[in-house]
Scaffold this active site. Structure first.
Site, PDB file in Angstrom:
ATOM      1  N   THR A  15     -32.852  32.512  -4.551  1.00 48.82           N
ATOM      2  CA  THR A  15     -31.680  31.891  -3.927  1.00 48.82           C
ATOM      3  C   THR A  15     -31.023  30.837  -4.801  1.00 48.82           C
ATOM      4  O   THR A  15     -29.809  30.705  -4.830  1.00 48.82           O
ATOM      5  CB  THR A  15     -32.102  31.214  -2.594  1.00 48.82           C
ATOM      6  OG1 THR A  15     -32.672  32.209  -1.770  1.00 48.82           O
ATOM      7  CG2 THR A  15     -30.938  30.577  -1.880  1.00 48.82           C
ATOM      8  N   ASP A  59     -34.642  39.009  -6.819  1.00 49.64           N
ATOM      9  CA  ASP A  59     -35.089  38.398  -5.576  1.00 49.64           C
ATOM     10  C   ASP A  59     -36.616  38.468  -5.657  1.00 49.64           C
ATOM     11  O   ASP A  59     -37.166  39.494  -6.074  1.00 49.64           O
ATOM     12  CB  ASP A  59     -34.569  39.233  -4.398  1.00 49.64           C
ATOM     13  CG  ASP A  59     -34.909  38.609  -3.059  1.00 49.64           C
ATOM     14  OD1 ASP A  59     -33.974  38.240  -2.336  1.00 49.64           O
ATOM     15  OD2 ASP A  59     -36.105  38.498  -2.732  1.00 49.64           O
ATOM     16  N   ASP A  92     -39.744  33.165  -1.592  1.00 53.28           N
ATOM     17  CA  ASP A  92     -40.514  34.113  -0.765  1.00 53.28           C
ATOM     18  C   ASP A  92     -41.901  34.425  -1.328  1.00 53.28           C
ATOM     19  O   ASP A  92     -42.880  34.468  -0.591  1.00 53.28           O
ATOM     20  CB  ASP A  92     -39.740  35.420  -0.576  1.00 53.28           C
ATOM     21  CG  ASP A  92     -38.537  35.242   0.355  1.00 53.28           C
ATOM     22  OD1 ASP A  92     -38.467  34.190   1.027  1.00 53.28           O
ATOM     23  OD2 ASP A  92     -37.675  36.138   0.397  1.00 53.28           O
TER      24      ASP A  92
HETATM   25  N1  ASP Z   1     -35.241  35.962  -0.989  1.00 50.89           N
HETATM   26  C1  ASP Z   1     -35.259  34.830  -1.871  1.00 50.89           C
HETATM   27  C2  ASP Z   1     -36.319  35.044  -2.924  1.00 50.89           C
HETATM   28  O1  ASP Z   1     -37.460  34.815  -2.667  1.00 50.89           O
HETATM   29  C3  ASP Z   1     -35.472  33.581  -1.107  1.00 50.89           C
HETATM   30  C4  ASP Z   1     -35.481  32.324  -1.950  1.00 50.89           C
HETATM   31  O2  ASP Z   1     -35.173  32.316  -3.105  1.00 50.89           O
HETATM   32  O3  ASP Z   1     -35.809  31.279  -1.406  1.00 50.89           O
HETATM   33  O4  ASP Z   1     -35.988  35.465  -4.021  1.00 50.89           O
END
Ligand code: ASP
Length: 345
Positions: A15, A59, A92
């Site tokens: 993110t 991601d 994540d």
């Molecule tokens: N879906 C994202 C990831 O883990 C969530 C984040 O970055 O906090 O890459």
């Protein structure tokens, strides 16, 4: 005059560096160079910053052991040149990657700080700036010319944790991580404070070893009331399976039904390593405390004590990759290798 620390920023995705796709409304990765332009404050820090990005930032749901090796090699190749490393990673699976790095880097004498954010860096209310700026400050912190931190850590929302003690607990709050069984080793407020007694002592005189032979023929088997013999059997009889993280109830308790114990025993006889960890967020496994865990202990299940599931999985992959002799595996696992469990080191 003290040397200005050199920090390497490694962008893997997540993110922190994402933008909203105006067509779909979904978050996707964008150019890392733009990420740095969003934080001109970085130039005010008392360190020099170089940056490198994975060829295709991801991601963190797409993380795998291949990516772990790539990240470890970026650090290994630049180890001598830099004083500290900051890894930007999706939240994540950050605890998995950061735990894995803690085992992969033996005799670490420089800081590797993982961070990320809940909101993209371009967002008005972003948590990314503070997380990034403070992580860089932590990675550059020195005392008498030596780094204050010489282990793998995770910094998020004002707290610095030992990485292999963390778990993501919230998908909404900025305080997304916790370290249930080990206190934060640093905290950022008006001052940046380190909890010096808890910080791992540096192994400056020992040669760094990077362990990249991870074995991912493993599974996390979370038991639940009503779990069937068919499901347990199909998992434990999976082709090539080498290790199991058995997520049990409370202090390590599991069903005592004959079929369940029989399937575990059969797996153990085949040389599959089984580690007992708790499903609870805090505390740990004490096998033999209840009748429902006595048999597990008797048949040779390994105690994960108060290790997190993420760290247990990473440790299992690491130790299986190291081809530890079968009869020594349990002792190795139950020993604290990087401060990941609360037993004498
Ligand atoms: N879906 C994202 C990831 O883990 C969530 C984040 O970055 O906090 O890459």
């Amino acid at each position: 005059m003290a040397k200005i620390p050199r920090i390497l920023l490694i962008y893997t995705g997540g993110t922190i560096g994402m933008v909203k796709d105006f067509k779909t409304g979904a978050l996707r990765n964008f150019n890392f160079d733009k990420l740095l332009k969003h934080i001109p404050e970085l130039h005010q820090l008392n360190c020099t910053i170089d940056s490198v990005s994975l060829e295709n930032p991801i991601d963190s749901s797409n993380m795998n052991i291949g990516n772990w090796v790539i990240i470890s090699e970026i650090i290994e190749d630049n180890y001598k040149k830099f004083d500290g490393f900051v890894v930007l990673h999706g939240s994540d699976t950050m605890s998995y990657t950061a735990s894995a790095m803690s085992f992969m880097f033996e005799n670490l004498s420089k800081p590797i700080i993982f961070t990320g954010s809940q909101l993209p860096i371009g967002d008005l209310r972003t948590d990314a700036k503070e997380n990034l700026i403070t992580s860089i400050e932590i990675a550059s912190a020195q005392e008498n010319g030596n780094p204050v931190i010489s282990e793998v850590c995770l910094y998020f929302e004002y707290k610095l944790y030992r990485a292999n003690r963390t778990t993501k607990v919230n998908a909404e709050h900025f305080e997304a991580f916790t370290s249930p069984n080990f206190p934060p080793i640093g905290e950022s407020g008006v001052h940046l404070k380190f909890n010096k007694q808890l910080i791992h002592k540096s192994t400056l005189n020992k040669q760094l070893k990077v362990r990249k032979e991870l074995n991912n023929n493993v599974v996390i088997l979370k038991i639940f009331p009503g779990i069937t013999k068919t499901v347990v059997k199909s998992i434990l009889c999976s082709k090539g399976l080498k290790g199991v993280i058995l997520e049990t109830y409370g202090s390590g308790n599991a069903p005592t039904e004959n079929w369940f114990i029989y399937l575990l025993e059969e797996a153990l006889k085949k040389g599959i390593q089984i580690v007992n960890v708790t499903q609870c967020i805090g505390g740990g496994v004490i096998m033999g405390h209840y009748e429902t865990s006595i048999t597990l202990e008797k048949i040779g299940v390994i105690s994960g004590n108060d290790i997190t599931t993420e760290s247990a999985l990473a440790k299992l992959m690491y130790l299986l990759g190291e081809n530890i002799e079968k009869n020594k595996f349990k002792t190795f696992f139950e020993t604290s290798l990087r401060g990941e469990i609360s037993v004498a080191e």
